[in-house]
Structures are given as structure tokens and as C-alpha cells.
Design a protein around this motif. Structure first.
Motif, PDB file in Angstrom:
ATOM      1  N   ASN A  66      -0.317  37.597  93.403  1.00 17.07           N
ATOM      2  CA  ASN A  66      -0.573  36.745  92.250  1.00 17.07           C
ATOM      3  C   ASN A  66      -1.798  37.283  91.522  1.00 17.07           C
ATOM      4  N   TRP A  67      -2.061  36.733  90.326  1.00 17.98           N
ATOM      5  CA  TRP A  67      -3.134  37.228  89.478  1.00 17.98           C
ATOM      6  C   TRP A  67      -4.207  36.169  89.298  1.00 17.98           C
ATOM      7  N   LYS A  68      -5.449  36.624  89.227  1.00 14.62           N
ATOM      8  CA  LYS A  68      -6.572  35.786  88.826  1.00 14.62           C
ATOM      9  C   LYS A  68      -7.382  36.549  87.777  1.00 14.62           C
ATOM     10  N   LEU A  69      -7.684  35.895  86.661  1.00 15.91           N
ATOM     11  CA  LEU A  69      -8.528  36.490  85.631  1.00 15.91           C
ATOM     12  C   LEU A  69      -9.910  35.851  85.687  1.00 15.91           C
ATOM     13  N   MET A  70     -10.931  36.680  85.659  1.00 15.91           N
ATOM     14  CA  MET A  70     -12.305  36.208  85.687  1.00 15.91           C
ATOM     15  C   MET A  70     -13.207  37.296  85.118  1.00 15.91           C
ATOM     16  N   PRO A  71     -14.435  36.971  84.735  1.00 17.20           N
ATOM     17  CA  PRO A  71     -15.347  37.993  84.202  1.00 17.20           C
ATOM     18  C   PRO A  71     -15.495  39.162  85.170  1.00 17.20           C
ATOM     19  N   SER A  72     -15.755  40.349  84.632  1.00 12.77           N
ATOM     20  CA  SER A  72     -15.714  41.574  85.431  1.00 12.77           C
ATOM     21  C   SER A  72     -16.675  41.569  86.613  1.00 12.77           C
ATOM     22  N   LYS A  73     -17.907  41.104  86.416  1.00 18.44           N
ATOM     23  CA  LYS A  73     -18.875  41.075  87.509  1.00 18.44           C
ATOM     24  C   LYS A  73     -18.418  40.136  88.622  1.00 18.44           C
ATOM     25  N   ALA A  75     -15.309  39.221  89.185  1.00 18.91           N
ATOM     26  CA  ALA A  75     -14.105  39.791  89.791  1.00 18.91           C
ATOM     27  C   ALA A  75     -14.473  40.801  90.871  1.00 18.91           C
ATOM     28  N   TYR A  76     -15.496  41.582  90.617  1.00 21.11           N
ATOM     29  CA  TYR A  76     -15.942  42.580  91.597  1.00 21.11           C
ATOM     30  C   TYR A  76     -16.419  41.898  92.871  1.00 21.11           C
ATOM     31  N   ARG A  77     -17.258  40.885  92.732  1.00 19.58           N
ATOM     32  CA  ARG A  77     -17.775  40.164  93.911  1.00 19.58           C
ATOM     33  C   ARG A  77     -16.638  39.466  94.658  1.00 19.58           C
ATOM     34  N   TYR A  78     -15.696  38.899  93.904  1.00 20.72           N
ATOM     35  CA  TYR A  78     -14.577  38.189  94.517  1.00 20.72           C
ATOM     36  C   TYR A  78     -13.736  39.133  95.372  1.00 20.72           C
ATOM     37  N   ALA A  79     -13.425  40.303  94.830  1.00 20.05           N
ATOM     38  CA  ALA A  79     -12.592  41.255  95.562  1.00 20.05           C
ATOM     39  C   ALA A  79     -13.311  41.814  96.787  1.00 20.05           C
ATOM     40  N   HIS A 208      -9.808  44.923  99.454  1.00 24.45           N
ATOM     41  CA  HIS A 208     -10.715  44.482 100.510  1.00 24.45           C
ATOM     42  C   HIS A 208     -10.560  45.368 101.749  1.00 24.45           C
ATOM     43  N   LEU A 209     -11.673  45.594 102.437  1.00 28.24           N
ATOM     44  CA  LEU A 209     -11.674  46.511 103.580  1.00 28.24           C
ATOM     45  C   LEU A 209     -10.774  46.039 104.726  1.00 28.24           C
ATOM     46  N   SER A 210     -10.455  44.746 104.773  1.00 26.79           N
ATOM     47  CA  SER A 210      -9.619  44.229 105.858  1.00 26.79           C
ATOM     48  C   SER A 210      -8.126  44.418 105.618  1.00 26.79           C
ATOM     49  N   MET A 211      -7.751  44.887 104.448  1.00 26.01           N
ATOM     50  CA  MET A 211      -6.324  45.067 104.155  1.00 26.01           C
ATOM     51  C   MET A 211      -5.726  46.086 105.128  1.00 26.01           C
TER      52      MET A 211
END
Length: 241
Positions: A66-73, A75-79, A208-211
């Protein structure tokens, strides 16, 4: 009989584990809204160049997402902090390399300087920028790069805001992705001229590193296959202006 029973249990557990990784667990793709890469239309549907590429990769790999849109900074922290999550696309560099598992390359991004049409500003090299104020959007990574050359850079939350600042005389030069610019200029009253391309980067999908490594390998295999069949090039051409 006991050996057979244990074998059945082991096989059932393996199947359940495989179902969890490939079926029940949905990969979340995070990105920021920026035409032509990703945006939400009036019906709430997410469109865009990289959206189409990702949808095709995951469809071919038979992996739910699925997709989530959020500000770039953000999004980076989230991922970086959430399992089963990838940010897409993201510039791949040495600083970020160890933070994610990578699937790529996705895009070759080119960045150029833009000035107002009929401007008297003449730009030929990065040294020429030291006399001017350059604006770009937050999260592009261009500020760090340009500041290293002694260039004054300010950042905005969106690319269209950067163009507006040049139109209003609050900045002299706009630094932007060449794919973005035609879309950003649709809402601008003033016209802009491209000066020169000053930076090229490679973006990828950062997960993510756990993938599971097998999941990353499958995504990479499908992406490579799409390049071989020129499907990526076809998608890119649909959004070029």
C-alpha cells in the motif's frame, strides 16, 4: 509415524511463515507528493511515474503493498524505523547506504538551474552562483551539495513554492529536478529558462533492514526484468514533457 507427523508439522509451519512474509504482511511504500513522480488526483487515487513503476514491480513479484504520502524528511524517518516499509524513490549515496536494503536503480535524476525568462543573470559554472541566492525544496539534498561550493541556498517545503519565490524576487535562481519543472510551471504566471544541468544522481527503493533478503531479491529480479523489456523506459516517456 512420529517422524511423518513431525515432518507434517515442520512443513505446515514453513507454509505459514511463507504466507506471513509474502501474503499477510503488506509492504508499505512511502513517498512525498511531487509531480510527475507521485500525486493524488481529485478522486483520491495516487498517480505518477514512480507509482506506476512500483505498482508493476510488486504486481509481477506477487507482493502486496500500500502507499503512504508524507513530506520527504518524514518519509525517510518512517521508512528507516518501521518494518515492512520502503521509501521510493530515494537518492542512493554513501551516507544512506547502510541504513536500508536497496532495490535499484529506479531513476536517473538530473537537476538544473532555472532563472526567469529574459533575466540578465548569466550562469555557466557553479562559481557563477556565488553572487546569487538559490532556492530549492526541503528534502532534495541539493542544499548540502551546493553549500559545499559556497553557494547561498534556502529551502521551501514544495518545489512550486521555490519557483514562486523566484517569481516574487525573493530568490534569484531555482534549483530543481528537470522532470518536475514542466509540471511546476503549469501554475506559474512567469516563464523560466533552463541554465544548465549541474547534478545527476541515481535513486532507488530503500527498504527497512528487517525485510527478508529473499523478498528484496525478488523485487530486484522483477525490476531488472522490466529494464530488459524496456517497460521502465515506456513508463518514463508517458510522463515526459
Amino acid at each position: 509415524m512420529r517422524k511423518v507427523a513431525w515432518l507434517v508439522v515442520i512443513l505446515m509451519n514453513a507454509c505459514l511463515l511463507g504466507s506471513r512474509v509474502w501474503g499477510a504482511d503488506i509492504v508499505t511504500l512511502v513517498t512525498h507528493e511531487s509531480k510527475p513522480y507521485a500525486w493524488v488526483d481529485e478522486s483520491g487515487h495516487i498517480n505518477g511515474m514512480t507509482v506506476d513503476i512500483a505498482n508493476l514491480i510488486f504486481q509481477r513479484a506477487n507482493i502486496k503493498k500500500n502507499w503512504k504520502l508524507m513530506p520527504s524528511k518524514r518519509a525517510y524517518r518512517y521508512a528507516k524505523t518501521n518494518i515492512n516499509t520502503c521509501i521510493f524513490p530515494l537518492q542512493r549515496n554513501q551516507e544512506r547506504e547502510a541504513d536500508f536494503q536497496w532495490v535499484g536503480p529506479i531513476m536517473i535524476n538530473r537537476y538544473a538551474f532555472y532563472t526567469l525568462e529574459n533575466s540578465t543573470i548569466e550562469l555557466n559554472t557553479l562559481a557563477d552562483l556565488k553572487s546569487f541566492k538559490v532556492v530549492t525544496y526541503l528534502g532534495s539534498g541539493l542544499k548540502e551539495y551546493l553549500s559545499g561550493f559556497g553557494i547561498r541556498v534556502i529551502e521551501t517545503l514544495q518545489d512550486d513554492m521555490a519557483a514562486t519565490m523566484v517569481s516574487l524576487g525573493r530568490a534569484n535562481v531555482w534549483a530543481a529536478d528537470v522532470y518536475n519543472v514542466p509540471y511546476m510551471l503549469e501554475a506559474q504566471e512567469h516563464k523560466f529558462d533552463e541554465e544548465f544541468i549541474f547534478f545527476t544522481s541515481i535513486s532507488a527503493m530503500a527498504c527497512h533492514l528487517s525485510m527478508p533478503e529473499s523478498l528484496i531479491a525478488d523485487l530486484q529480479e522483477e525490476l531488472t526484468g522490466l529494464y530488459r523489456t524496456l517497460e521502465i523506459a515506456k513508463i518514463v516517456r508517458r510522463y515526459e514533457r
